[in-house]
Scaffold this motif. Structure first.
Motif, PDB file in Angstrom:
ATOM      1  N   ALA A 130       0.864  -1.181   0.000  1.00  0.00           N
ATOM      2  CA  ALA A 130       0.000   0.000   0.000  1.00  0.00           C
ATOM      3  C   ALA A 130       0.901   1.231   0.000  1.00  0.00           C
ATOM      4  O   ALA A 130       1.595   1.490   0.984  1.00  0.00           O
ATOM      5  CB  ALA A 130      -0.901   0.003   1.226  1.00  0.00           C
ATOM      6  N   SER A 131       0.900   1.964  -1.087  1.00  0.00           N
ATOM      7  CA  SER A 131       1.786   3.127  -1.181  1.00  0.00           C
ATOM      8  C   SER A 131       1.266   4.307  -0.354  1.00  0.00           C
ATOM      9  O   SER A 131       2.048   5.152   0.063  1.00  0.00           O
ATOM     10  CB  SER A 131       1.979   3.541  -2.637  1.00  0.00           C
ATOM     11  N   ARG A 132      -0.042   4.355  -0.119  1.00  0.00           N
ATOM     12  CA  ARG A 132      -0.619   5.414   0.720  1.00  0.00           C
ATOM     13  C   ARG A 132      -1.317   4.746   1.889  1.00  0.00           C
ATOM     14  O   ARG A 132      -2.220   3.933   1.710  1.00  0.00           O
ATOM     15  CB  ARG A 132      -1.610   6.242  -0.083  1.00  0.00           C
ATOM     16  N   LYS A 133      -0.888   5.116   3.083  1.00  0.00           N
ATOM     17  CA  LYS A 133      -1.469   4.514   4.288  1.00  0.00           C
ATOM     18  C   LYS A 133      -1.267   5.438   5.476  1.00  0.00           C
ATOM     19  O   LYS A 133      -0.529   6.426   5.395  1.00  0.00           O
ATOM     20  CB  LYS A 133      -0.860   3.141   4.556  1.00  0.00           C
ATOM     21  N   GLU A 134      -1.890   5.108   6.574  1.00  0.00           N
ATOM     22  CA  GLU A 134      -1.730   5.822   7.835  1.00  0.00           C
ATOM     23  C   GLU A 134      -0.231   5.893   8.140  1.00  0.00           C
ATOM     24  O   GLU A 134       0.472   4.877   8.077  1.00  0.00           O
ATOM     25  CB  GLU A 134      -2.485   5.066   8.933  1.00  0.00           C
ATOM     26  N   PRO A 135       0.291   7.081   8.476  1.00  0.00           N
ATOM     27  CA  PRO A 135       1.736   7.233   8.720  1.00  0.00           C
ATOM     28  C   PRO A 135       2.312   6.290   9.777  1.00  0.00           C
ATOM     29  O   PRO A 135       3.475   5.894   9.672  1.00  0.00           O
ATOM     30  CB  PRO A 135       1.870   8.694   9.152  1.00  0.00           C
ATOM     31  N   ASP A 140       3.862   3.165   8.300  1.00  0.00           N
ATOM     32  CA  ASP A 140       5.054   3.234   7.457  1.00  0.00           C
ATOM     33  C   ASP A 140       6.139   2.307   7.992  1.00  0.00           C
ATOM     34  O   ASP A 140       6.393   2.246   9.198  1.00  0.00           O
ATOM     35  CB  ASP A 140       5.594   4.671   7.391  1.00  0.00           C
TER      36      ASP A 140
END
Length: 98
Positions: free
Chosen positions: A12-17, A20
């Motif tokens: 998932a390239s965009r997710k909750e920080p 990370d």
């Protein structure tokens, strides 16, 4: 805790920080022989131990998933906590990691 086999990865390239840097794996519940029973429940789990595809693992879900050093205070619902080497029941070895 649930026995499962790692069947894939999730990217998932965009997710909750706070997620990370966490490795996400797709896990399917399995029986004590490392085989899938029926369809087996599928979960996306944070890998806290360095598991890989095809390995039988022990994972937990719910609030217990947030009690490892890797997942503490992070919004996760499933965590791989162990890579299974062997399962023995009533003196019979049912699964052995090759």
């Amino acid at each position: 805790m649930v026995l499962g086999k790692v069947i894939g990865t999730l990217v998932a390239s965009r997710k909750e920080p706070t997620l990370d840097g966490l490795k996400l794996l797709v896990v399917r519940a399995c029986d004590v022989d490392g085989a899938f029973s029926g369809t087996g429940a599928i979960a996306v789990a944070v890998d806290a131990v360095g598991a890989g595809i095809g390995e039988v693992v022990l994972y937990c879900a719910g609030s217990s998933a947030r009690q490892t050093q890797v997942t503490q205070n992070r919004p996760v619902d499933a965590t791989i906590m162990a890579i299974v080497d062997q399962v023995e029941i009533d003196g019979e070895r049912r699964y052995n990691k090759d």
